[in-house]
Scaffold this active site. Structure first.
Site, mmCIF file in Angstrom:
data_model
loop_
_atom_site.group_PDB
_atom_site.id
_atom_site.type_symbol
_atom_site.label_atom_id
_atom_site.label_comp_id
_atom_site.label_asym_id
_atom_site.label_seq_id
_atom_site.Cartn_x
_atom_site.Cartn_y
_atom_site.Cartn_z
ATOM 1 N N TYR A 88 37.679 79.543 14.920
ATOM 2 C CA TYR A 88 37.513 80.598 16.421
ATOM 3 C C TYR A 88 36.287 81.376 15.342
ATOM 4 C CZ TYR A 88 42.667 79.475 16.955
ATOM 5 O OH TYR A 88 44.083 78.791 17.161
ATOM 6 N N ASP A 89 35.839 81.906 14.556
ATOM 7 C CA ASP A 89 35.267 82.845 13.773
ATOM 8 C C ASP A 89 34.050 82.589 14.360
ATOM 9 O OD1 ASP A 89 34.188 81.365 11.563
ATOM 10 O OD2 ASP A 89 36.320 81.488 10.635
ATOM 11 N N HIS A 125 38.029 74.554 19.702
ATOM 12 C CA HIS A 125 39.520 74.509 20.087
ATOM 13 C C HIS A 125 39.088 76.347 20.792
ATOM 14 C CE1 HIS A 125 42.769 72.447 17.749
ATOM 15 N NE2 HIS A 125 41.662 71.608 18.635
#
Length: 171
Positions: A88-89, A125
């Site tokens: 996610y980063d 994601h």
């Protein structure tokens, strides 16, 4: 390149299992026996609400508190046409910007129609900025509906390109 959490770990970002453990610690004692990671994330989100859930994910996974490492640079040194990540980063985005590379960043289905560059970074994601991370039981259950275009695109890349896996435990 298919990039997993192990790459971000080298920038100090905890692994997925550490995030789940942090959530589990805050669940009631009656739920401490739960061992299904997706269910733990779902129970946390259901009991705390979306905002508190996202705040917890961002806190534990050091949102906006990490910088790219040598592995991010090495990935871009490979000159990949496409980078797929479950992270996610934004460490890959930071390194792409640091190196003045041009990649279309795909965070959600609607981004597929706005690909302005031939190279792509696919956040399969989800992403903090799009507020669509995939972590809970419900997220995985609805993945093929919520990420239908991204899923098809990634499957086509697997069918037609050489894919190098980096930072995955494959558990």
């Amino acid at each position: 390149a298919f990039v997993g959490a192990g790459v971000s770990k080298n920038s100090g970002i905890p692994l997925w299992s550490e995030l789940i453990s942090a959530m589990k610690q805050e669940l009631p004692d009656s739920l401490q026996h739960e061992t299904d990671d997706l269910k733990i994330a779902q129970l946390y989100k259901d009991s705390r609400g979306h905002k508190e859930y996202m705040d917890k994910v961002k806190e534990v996974l050091m949102y906006n508190k990490a910088i790219p490492n040598d592995i991010h640079r090495a990935i871009l040194d490979l000159n990949p046409n496409h980078i797929i990540t479950t992270n996610y980063d934004d460490l890959l985005e930071q390194e792409i910007q640091n190196e003045f590379k041009q990649f279309a960043v795909i965070r959600e289905n609607k981004d597929m129609s706005h690909m302005s560059y031939p190279n792509t970074l696919i956040k399969m994601h989800g992403d903090y900025d799009s507020d669509n991370i995939v972590l809970t039981e419900e997220d995985y259950y609805n993945y093929s509906k919520n990420f239908s275009l991204i899923r098809s695109y990634v499957l086509s890349l697997f069918a037609s390109k050489l894919v190098v896996f980096i930072g995955f435990s494959l558990e």
